[in-house]
Design a protein around this motif. Sequence first.
Motif, PDB file in Angstrom:
ATOM      1  N   VAL A 136      -2.208 -56.719   7.265  1.00  0.00           N
ATOM      2  CA  VAL A 136      -1.001 -56.022   7.730  1.00  0.00           C
ATOM      3  C   VAL A 136      -0.137 -55.562   6.552  1.00  0.00           C
ATOM      4  N   GLU A 137      -0.184 -56.288   5.434  1.00  0.00           N
ATOM      5  CA  GLU A 137       0.530 -55.817   4.241  1.00  0.00           C
ATOM      6  C   GLU A 137      -0.038 -54.480   3.771  1.00  0.00           C
ATOM      7  N   LYS A 138      -1.356 -54.340   3.858  1.00  0.00           N
ATOM      8  CA  LYS A 138      -1.996 -53.087   3.449  1.00  0.00           C
ATOM      9  C   LYS A 138      -1.655 -51.956   4.412  1.00  0.00           C
ATOM     10  N   GLN A 139      -1.263 -52.303   5.630  1.00  0.00           N
ATOM     11  CA  GLN A 139      -0.794 -51.291   6.579  1.00  0.00           C
ATOM     12  C   GLN A 139       0.624 -50.833   6.247  1.00  0.00           C
ATOM     13  N   GLY A 140       1.280 -51.589   5.382  1.00  0.00           N
ATOM     14  CA  GLY A 140       2.666 -51.285   5.080  1.00  0.00           C
ATOM     15  C   GLY A 140       3.646 -52.000   5.983  1.00  0.00           C
ATOM     16  N   ASN A 186     -10.333 -48.987  10.396  1.00  0.00           N
ATOM     17  CA  ASN A 186     -10.584 -47.823  11.246  1.00  0.00           C
ATOM     18  C   ASN A 186     -11.312 -46.746  10.440  1.00  0.00           C
ATOM     19  N   SER A 187     -11.448 -45.580  11.021  1.00  0.00           N
ATOM     20  CA  SER A 187     -12.218 -44.523  10.353  1.00  0.00           C
ATOM     21  C   SER A 187     -11.550 -44.026   9.073  1.00  0.00           C
ATOM     22  N   GLN A 188     -10.238 -44.283   8.942  1.00  0.00           N
ATOM     23  CA  GLN A 188      -9.526 -43.894   7.721  1.00  0.00           C
ATOM     24  C   GLN A 188      -9.491 -45.030   6.681  1.00  0.00           C
ATOM     25  N   GLY A 189     -10.184 -46.138   6.995  1.00  0.00           N
ATOM     26  CA  GLY A 189     -10.224 -47.263   6.072  1.00  0.00           C
ATOM     27  C   GLY A 189      -8.965 -48.114   6.083  1.00  0.00           C
ATOM     28  N   ILE A 190      -8.152 -48.007   7.145  1.00  0.00           N
ATOM     29  CA  ILE A 190      -6.915 -48.777   7.261  1.00  0.00           C
ATOM     30  C   ILE A 190      -7.167 -50.007   8.129  1.00  0.00           C
ATOM     31  N   PRO A 191      -6.743 -51.188   7.686  1.00  0.00           N
ATOM     32  CA  PRO A 191      -6.948 -52.400   8.493  1.00  0.00           C
ATOM     33  C   PRO A 191      -6.204 -52.317   9.824  1.00  0.00           C
ATOM     34  N   GLU A 192      -6.823 -52.813  10.894  1.00  0.00           N
ATOM     35  CA  GLU A 192      -6.185 -52.870  12.204  1.00  0.00           C
ATOM     36  C   GLU A 192      -6.374 -54.264  12.789  1.00  0.00           C
ATOM     37  N   GLY A 234       2.906 -54.361  15.419  1.00  0.00           N
ATOM     38  CA  GLY A 234       4.133 -55.107  15.220  1.00  0.00           C
ATOM     39  C   GLY A 234       4.954 -54.510  14.094  1.00  0.00           C
ATOM     40  N   SER A 235       6.250 -54.804  14.096  1.00  0.00           N
ATOM     41  CA  SER A 235       7.116 -54.311  13.027  1.00  0.00           C
ATOM     42  C   SER A 235       7.319 -55.367  11.956  1.00  0.00           C
ATOM     43  N   VAL A 236       7.290 -56.651  12.349  1.00  0.00           N
ATOM     44  CA  VAL A 236       7.417 -57.763  11.404  1.00  0.00           C
ATOM     45  C   VAL A 236       6.437 -58.845  11.828  1.00  0.00           C
ATOM     46  N   TYR A 237       5.751 -59.431  10.851  1.00  0.00           N
ATOM     47  CA  TYR A 237       4.757 -60.467  11.142  1.00  0.00           C
ATOM     48  C   TYR A 237       5.157 -61.781  10.482  1.00  0.00           C
ATOM     49  N   PHE A 238       5.117 -62.863  11.272  1.00  0.00           N
ATOM     50  CA  PHE A 238       5.421 -64.199  10.773  1.00  0.00           C
ATOM     51  C   PHE A 238       4.138 -65.022  10.783  1.00  0.00           C
ATOM     52  N   PRO A 239       3.615 -65.386   9.609  1.00  0.00           N
ATOM     53  CA  PRO A 239       2.360 -66.138   9.551  1.00  0.00           C
ATOM     54  C   PRO A 239       2.570 -67.616   9.833  1.00  0.00           C
ATOM     55  N   PHE A 240       1.687 -68.176  10.643  1.00  0.00           N
ATOM     56  CA  PHE A 240       1.747 -69.616  10.900  1.00  0.00           C
ATOM     57  C   PHE A 240       0.360 -70.146  11.216  1.00  0.00           C
ATOM     58  N   GLY A 241       0.042 -71.315  10.700  1.00  0.00           N
ATOM     59  CA  GLY A 241      -1.227 -71.984  10.988  1.00  0.00           C
ATOM     60  C   GLY A 241      -1.207 -73.353  10.364  1.00  0.00           C
ATOM     61  N   HIS A 242      -1.904 -74.303  10.978  1.00  0.00           N
ATOM     62  CA  HIS A 242      -1.868 -75.667  10.438  1.00  0.00           C
ATOM     63  C   HIS A 242      -3.222 -76.124   9.903  1.00  0.00           C
TER      64      HIS A 242
END
Length: 262
Positions: free
Chosen positions: A41-45, A2-8, A18-26
């Motif tokens: 999302v880690e960089k978002q905190g 975004n304009s503040q350089g934060i990933p979205e 989201g409050s918690v993210y679960f990664p999945f992919g095959h």
Amino acid sequence: MNSQGIPELYDELGKINGSVYFPFGHDLLDRNMVRMIISAVEKQGAKVVNGFRALTVGDDKGLIAIELANKNIPCANSIISSAKGDVSTALELLKKTDSKLENIVVKTTGFTAGGVGTQPMKADIDYLAPLLWASRKDSNPKVIQNDIDGTPQSEGRTVVRAYIVGGEVVGCYTTKGYGIVNCAGLARESKGEKYIPTESEVEMYVSAAKTVGAEGFCRVDASGGKNKAIFEINPLARIDAEKYGLNIPEEILWYCIKLANN
């Protein structure tokens, strides 16, 4: 950004919050995309079940071998080699630590789900040299390992698959087959059975998961034979283990709730 350089993050419905993210992919594209998303999302905190390190180190057979060896966690002896590697030296080094070396397992580094990219063969230069040479146009080095299990192949081999969620073993099952099994896949694999690990096995499985940063969620594949050792760690493993009496999705959901409330 975004304009503040934060990933979205966005999908077809708009911005994702989201409050918690679960990664999945095959498949390969999904696995690479999941790494990018989790990194953002880690960089978002935001809180994640598995972070970027788990999805990078824990999804690469070569990096797993290095991490396990450096932490003295029981695992196969490993030589990482490119197509230009000295085959005779690699075999000599493996034989120094395994005097009975008859067979080896060759794995492909990089993102290779399960047993994909794994090939058992005789510990002989006439077998290994052509395989390495054939991989000269491949961008991924090879991992050459000894046959760590120790059980006679004629008796069949057992692989323990242990699910780790939130730093704890939440369930295990075993499968049996014949051949060399330094990988998730087994030749002529039998029907799986629920398995209760010993305290020392639990400690080994959890330590292996933590070593690659995948204690949030992963499946650890280990030897159930004469020599107890870790084969692989999969932070993007399938979670459909109901037929073995394990409800892994529920365990993950409860762990996500716990993360969200902390």
